[in-house]
Write a protein that holds these residues in place. Structure first.
Motif: not given
Length: 604
Positions: A11, A14-15, A17-19, A37-40, A42-43
């Motif tokens: 998480r 992700a904060e 590096y985001g996408d 992606t990092w966001n994906g 983390a989710d």
């Protein structure tokens, strides 16, 4: 109380590096690499953590992951870490008996499986186990057994974590996570006896990360890392966690046998591997040189000579190469070396950690000569992987690098390497007596490996338990001889026989394609592989090659007799561990008649 960094890692990244792409995996139907992606990432980790809570998995409960390398393995790991759950990886090739033992020993209620083989084994084991309650299947193509209404697919599992109702419990667990929490139990495949569950706590990884930060100074968010070894292996596991911690992109190789194809598709900057990978590269280059003639051959040989002189004679020893030699090296760097790297798929290479077995000196010399930054290292499951490693420009042939920050090494009785520090396991799961035996009275871990320190570098000599004593009272280190022989392009696998015998012999698995090629070139007719390997010309070929390779050994250490085997050693027959280490006792049992025949009359 210090929170575990692994519980928050994905998480937090992700904060930051985001996408940006965190992971890639190969879709075999389209032959393309699918990004996550990092966001994906983390989710998916968050959903996994909520699903665990919904399923009723308790704090510090053990869950199993029985799969080849897949992104889902990482979702489960990091989802578990958020919930303070312990993950227990099982090798994808594990037998029914091995899976049964680990599931029972670790009291696993929930077991994640990869593909059809793992599901089939797990389903059969479930009927025999008291603890196993549910199987969760990664691959949607897996066909469940008739009447199996209990197993679920990973997509169903994730659906349990879709709703936010379990999020408060996840948040509570993350806030209560501690470096004292158990992270993994890694069962060593064991060349002798039953597997032992090595306990690794979050604190072990935390210290390992800090130690690597001080050494691997140029690994970072621009690196593309190929995951080739199984995540079950501590080398790949600890390395992958560390790469994610450094913001690297991981490319997950599903099938180890595909690595020569996938490495060219990904063209990574880094990849950890075992020496066998580089041995095959070396053998391939030697074969190419042997097939080449004239000016091209002269250039290839000169390129290796120049590289060896430039990188080993001079740079390795802290000397500046003469300007003419440096100019030649730069020429070959742009031509022959770069073409070789491109052919392998590593022209973007940053560095390549290598461990797990002894690296033959000829292989190490070759790799460094052509400018590949192979980083030799040494470690164990019990030391959270790295004890020591080289660094770019800081290496010695035959050494396994300098000891990492946070680890202490001393040389004990029988030259045993003993360890102390924050990366060392607290012991084996539910095995107090074995744990006690593994440590000295003053708290140092006994590795069972013999070695010595010289000029700040650690050198390994042999496995203390593997030392053979001949019936003449001479001690033989089999690995030293095996490492010497396995570089030959005609030899794929070799095991030395000597314990309580009059002389040294060997069982050899040839590189069959090379032997068949030799037979064609020399017009040797054969009806079967067995017939070919019994041909006097082939036996003489191996005798000459073995005699050349073992010249440096004392007379009593040299192989006097050998047998060429028509089939390789295998896991199915119990001769190899999951990490492809030889089980000498099983080989001795399986090949007893062949071995006895080699000793029917004295030789030399």
């Amino acid at each position: 109380m210090v929170n575990s960094c692994l519980s928050r890692l994905v998480r937090q990244q992700a904060e930051k590096y985001g996408d940006k792409v965190a992971l890639k995996y190969r879709d075999y139907t389209t032959a393309t690499w699918i990004p996550v992606t990092w966001n994906g990432f983390a989710d998916l980790v968050d959903k996994t953590a909520r699903a665990f809570v919904k399923l009723g998995v308790e704090v510090q409960e053990n869950v199993g992951v029985f799969s080849q390398n897949k992104p889902e393995c990482l979702y489960v790991d990091f989802g578990a870490f958020k919930d303070r759950i312990v993950t227990v990886p099982l090798y994808a090739t594990s037998s029914e008996a091995q899976v049964h033992y680990i599931v029972e020993d670790a009291g696993i209620r929930f077991l994640f499986v990869g593909e059809q083989y793992q599901y089939d084994v797990a389903y059969r084991v479930q009927g025999l186990c008291r603890s196993l309650k549910k199987i969760i299947i990664f691959d949607p193509e897996v066909k469940r057994a008739e009447g199996d209404n209990n197993s679920i697919y990973f997509s169903d599992f994730l659906q349990m974590g879709e709703k936010e109702e379990c999020q408060p419990e996840v948040d509570k667990r993350v806030s209560e996570s501690s470096l004292d929490d158990l992270a993994n139990i890694l069962y060593t495949s064991g060349t002798t006896g039953d597997s032992k569950g090595v306990m690794l706590h979050h604190s072990n990884y935390d210290v390992a990360f800090k130690g690597h930060n001080a050494r691997l100074t140029n690994l970072g968010e621009n690196d593309v890392v190929m995951n080739f070894l199984p995540f079950t292996h501590i080398f790949e596991r600890a390395w992958s966690y560390y790469c994610l911690y450094k913001g690297c992109m991981l490319c997950i190789n599903l099938r180890p046998q595909d690595i020569q194809k996938t490495i060219k598709e990904v063209r990574p900057t880094a990849m950890c591997s075992v020496p066998r990978f580089w041995e095959k590269v070396y053998a391939g280059v030697q074969e190419k040189i042997n097939e080449t003639t004239g000016l091209k051959k002269s250039l290839m040989l000169d390129a290796l000579r120049v590289g060896r002189e430039h990188n080993i004679t001079y740079l390795m020893n802290g000397k500046t190469p003469p300007s003419l030699l440096h100019m030649k090296y730069k020429f070959y760097e742009k031509t022959i070396y770069s073409l070789l790297k491109k052919t392998i798929g590593i022209e973007n290479g940053n560095f390549f950690p290598t461990a797990g077995a002894a690296i033959p000196e000829k292989v190490a010399e070759f790799v460094h000569s052509v400018g590949i930054n192979m980083i030799a290292g040494y470690g164990l499951t019990e030391s959270t992987a790295t004890v020591s490693c080289e660094w770019i420009g800081d290496f010695r042939l035959g050494a396994v690098g300098r000891v990492l920050d946070g680890v202490e090494v001393r040389i004990g009785e029988n030259n045993e390497i003993q360890l102390r520090g924050g990366t060392i396991t607290k012991g084996y799961y539910k095995k107090e007596a074995i744990t006690q035996q593994a440590f000295t009275e003053d708290g140092w871990f006994r590795t069972g490996d013999a070695g010595y320190m010289k000029d700040g570098f650690l050198y390994l000599t042999d496995r203390i338990k593997d030392l053979f004593k001949t019936s003449n009272g001479k001690y033989i280190a089999p690995q030293a001889i095996e490492t010497k022989l396995v570089v030959d392009r005609y030899i794929d696998q070799v095991t030395i026989i000597a314990d309580q015998r009059k002389f040294v012999s060997a069982l050899i698995v040839p590189e069959y394609s090379q032997v068949e090629k030799f037979a064609q070139e020399h017009h040797i007719a054969f009806g079967s592989r067995k017939e070919l390997l019994e041909n006097p010309q082939i036996i003489e070929l191996f005798r000459l090659r073995i005699d050349t390779l073992q010249q440096e050994f004392a007379h009593y250490e040299q192989v006097k007799r050998f047998t060429l085997l028509p089939e390789p050693f295998s896991m199915e027959r119990g001769e190899l561990t999951n990490t492809l280490k030889l089980k000498r006792a099983v080989v001795a049992r399986n090949y007893k008649d062949i071995i006895d025949k080699m000793y029917e009359e004295n030789v030399g």
